[in-house]
Design an enzyme around this catalytic site. Structure first.
Site, PDB file in Angstrom:
ATOM      1  CE  LYS A 180      -2.508   1.808   3.815  1.00 43.67           C
ATOM      2  NZ  LYS A 180      -3.529   1.532   4.853  1.00 43.67           N
ATOM      3  CG  LEU A 181       2.358   2.472  -3.422  1.00 45.70           C
ATOM      4  CD1 LEU A 181       2.475   2.912  -4.885  1.00 45.70           C
ATOM      5  CD2 LEU A 181       3.729   2.088  -2.868  1.00 45.70           C
ATOM      6  CE  LYS A 182      -0.606   5.288   5.051  1.00 46.78           C
ATOM      7  NZ  LYS A 182      -1.999   5.432   5.513  1.00 46.78           N
ATOM      8  CG  ASP A 207      -4.536   5.086   3.194  1.00 49.89           C
ATOM      9  OD1 ASP A 207      -5.402   5.976   3.040  1.00 49.89           O
ATOM     10  OD2 ASP A 207      -4.321   4.526   4.289  1.00 49.89           O
ATOM     11  CG  ASN A 209      -4.061   8.369   5.601  1.00 50.04           C
ATOM     12  OD1 ASN A 209      -3.007   7.876   5.214  1.00 50.04           O
ATOM     13  ND2 ASN A 209      -4.840   7.750   6.495  1.00 50.04           N
ATOM     14  CD  GLU A 232      -6.700   2.429   3.556  1.00 51.91           C
ATOM     15  OE1 GLU A 232      -5.941   1.592   3.012  1.00 51.91           O
ATOM     16  OE2 GLU A 232      -6.684   2.651   4.782  1.00 51.91           O
ATOM     17  CE  LYS A 281      -6.366   1.914  10.034  1.00 52.67           C
ATOM     18  NZ  LYS A 281      -6.002   3.332   9.764  1.00 52.67           N
ATOM     19  N   GLY A 309      -3.941  -1.009  10.305  1.00 59.08           N
ATOM     20  CA  GLY A 309      -2.911  -0.940  11.339  1.00 59.08           C
ATOM     21  C   GLY A 309      -2.681   0.495  11.743  1.00 59.08           C
TER      22      GLY A 309
HETATM   23  C1  NPQ Z   1      -3.965   4.135   7.692  1.00 64.93           C
HETATM   24  N1  NPQ Z   1      -1.953   3.300   8.936  1.00 64.93           N
HETATM   25  O1  NPQ Z   1      -4.307   3.066   7.251  1.00 64.93           O
HETATM   26  C2  NPQ Z   1      -2.941   4.264   8.813  1.00 64.93           C
HETATM   27  C3  NPQ Z   1      -2.857   5.576   9.378  1.00 64.93           C
HETATM   28  C4  NPQ Z   1      -1.761   5.987  10.242  1.00 64.93           C
HETATM   29  C5  NPQ Z   1      -0.355   1.556   8.591  1.00 64.93           C
HETATM   30  O2  NPQ Z   1      -1.027   3.027   6.939  1.00 64.93           O
HETATM   31  C6  NPQ Z   1       1.445   7.038  13.957  1.00 64.93           C
HETATM   32  C7  NPQ Z   1       0.489   6.219  14.501  1.00 64.93           C
HETATM   33  C8  NPQ Z   1       1.394   7.358  12.634  1.00 64.93           C
HETATM   34  C9  NPQ Z   1      -0.552   5.743  13.712  1.00 64.93           C
HETATM   35  C10 NPQ Z   1       0.267   7.239  10.489  1.00 64.93           C
HETATM   36  C11 NPQ Z   1      -1.137   2.701   8.070  1.00 64.93           C
HETATM   37  C12 NPQ Z   1       0.354   6.902  11.833  1.00 64.93           C
HETATM   38  C13 NPQ Z   1      -0.635   6.090  12.371  1.00 64.93           C
HETATM   39  C14 NPQ Z   1      -0.781   6.763   9.734  1.00 64.93           C
HETATM   40  C15 NPQ Z   1      -1.662   5.633  11.567  1.00 64.93           C
HETATM   41  O3  NPQ Z   1      -4.515   5.131   7.273  1.00 64.93           O
HETATM   42 MG    MG Z   2      -5.903   4.273   5.879  1.00 65.95          MG
END
Ligand code: NPQ
Ligand code: MG
Length: 393
Positions: A180-182, A207, A209, A232, A281, A309
């Site tokens: 998964k690429l942010k 993702d 966000n 996402e 989650k 996560g």
């Molecule tokens: C998500 N997590 O799915 C998140 C969001 C996220 C694994 O991509 C510190 C603690 C920094 C929790 C950054 C993943 C974070 C965090 C992103 C959760 O959107």
């Molecule tokens: Mg996410």
């Protein structure tokens, strides 16, 4: 753990809570983790410890609160959750007397609006103690059927495509089943195109966000041609209508994360056509039992789910793995190995097998516990919320 093997058939199965303690930990990350809403260099978390005593014995349990230091991913934040656990959730839980089971935690805390991450931590700690006293695994309690689950990995935004590709190849070598690429505005299409060109057969997702708006439709139409497993949370957490309008224009499934806070939200999002996949989650939705209800709502509607996560320590990671073993969880989650984030964890590490699968904890409760020395080394604050026989402030 006293009488953990004793039968629960004696009629006295309730668990009294004797003590609740909060421990804040700060653990260095192996590399900074950058998303569209910010960058983290260390993981801070509140670990909740509950000591219980009941008809089937005495046991302690641990739960993790995934609220971050700042309210960026959601409106909850670490210090707010700390205060909430002290001022409202601890008292609301203990004032009702002995508990008939983990399901009573949500009932007792329901009058407090929101604060789902804080509630989830308390529920997990109670469930761990409750199940340990009975010698039962969390995964079995939830109705899980598998003992190993396929794992994916989330890759933070990197300064350059070259660095991102280097990091991704490392994960693929370890066996991760999905990458998964942010993405964020300005670091999206060219990055994803470059990664797709370099890795034509790798299951890839993105993702955002919540960093985009419906006006960015052309970007998503371009991403739609890259064969992604899903996109996402492209839009704001409260924009179900926007997501529905985007989903009808795309072949790629939209997965909602921030938008889904409950089983009611999940049903609404599915029926509105706002998503075709859901990221579950337990912290975001207020607990592991609400997480299970979302799983059930989605399964009834044939919508695939996976477990997300929050960079959890082993305490929270264990809960995610138990949920990932549920039958309706049909896609690899962000349930990565502990070494994806930490050189040392507070518990024994979760290790990815070379085949991209991870074992679901096989011992009672959440199956792991903080190592006292490691915990001590990472602790930056502790406080007792409740102690039997001791008056509050
Ligand atoms: C998500 N997590 O799915 C998140 C969001 C996220 C694994 O991509 C510190 C603690 C920094 C929790 C950054 C993943 C974070 C965090 C992103 C959760 O959107
Ligand atoms: Mg996410």
């Amino acid at each position: 753990m006293g009488a953990s093997g004793r039968s629960a058939m004696n009629g006295d199965t309730a668990m009294a809570i004797r003590r609740i303690e909060l421990v804040e930990v700060a653990i260095p990350l192996v590399r900074p983790f950058r998303t569209s809403f910010g960058e983290e260099r260390e993981k801070r978390a509140i670990l909740v410890r509950v000591d219980g005593l009941g008809g089937v014995g005495e046991a302690s349990g641990w739960g993790e609160c995934v609220a971050s230091p700042e309210p960026r991913y959601s409106e909850e934040w670490l210090d707010g959750a700390w205060l909430m656990l002290h001022e409202y959730l601890g008292p609301a839980l203990t004032e009702g007397g002995a508990l008939e089971g983990p399901h009573e935690v949500g009932q007792r805390l329901r009058w407090v609006r929101g604060h789902r991450m804080a509630k989830a931590a308390l529920e997990a700690a109670v469930a761990d103690a409750w199940l340990r006293a009975r010698g039962e695994r969390l995964a079995a309690y939830l109705g899980a059927e598998r003992d190993r689950v396929p794992c994916g990995v989330s890759v933070g935004i990197a300064p350059s495509v070259q660095e991102m590709l280097l990091e991704i190849r490392g994960y693929l070598d370890r066996g991760y089943a999905r990458v998964k690429l942010k993405i964020e505005p300005g670091r999206d299409l060219h990055v994803v195109r470059a990664v797709r060109a370099a890795l034509p057969a790798t299951p890839l997702s993105v993702d955002a966000n919540a960093a985009y708006r419906l006006a960015d439709l052309p970007l998503f139409e371009a991403l739609d041609d890259l064969g992604l497993v899903m996109i996402e949370q492209p839009f704001a957490h409260d924009d179900l209508l926007g997501h529905a309008k985007l989903q009808v224009r795309l072949a790629t499934p939209i997965c909602l994360d921030e938008s889904i806070r409950s089983a009611v939200d999940a049903a609404a999002a599915i029926e509105l056509g706002a998503c075709r996949v859901i990221n579950i989650k337990p912290g975001r939705v207020g607990g592991l039992l609400e997480a299970k209800r979302i799983h059930d709502v989605a399964s009834e509607r044939n919508v695939p789910v996976w477990i997300g996560g929050m960079l959890e320590t082993g305490v929270g990671r264990s809960v995610n793995l138990a949920l990932a073993a549920l039958p309706g969880v049909t896609m690899p989650g962000d349930t990565s190995g502990s070494d994806r984030y930490f050189r040392h964890d507070v518990t024994e590490p979760f290790v990815l097998g070379g085949d991209g699968m991870m074992a679901v904890p096989a011992t009672p409760g959440i199956g792991v516990e903080p190592d006292p020395q490691r915990l001590e080394a990472f602790t930056i604050r502790r406080s007792v919320v409740f102690e039997e026989g001791v008056e509050g402030p």
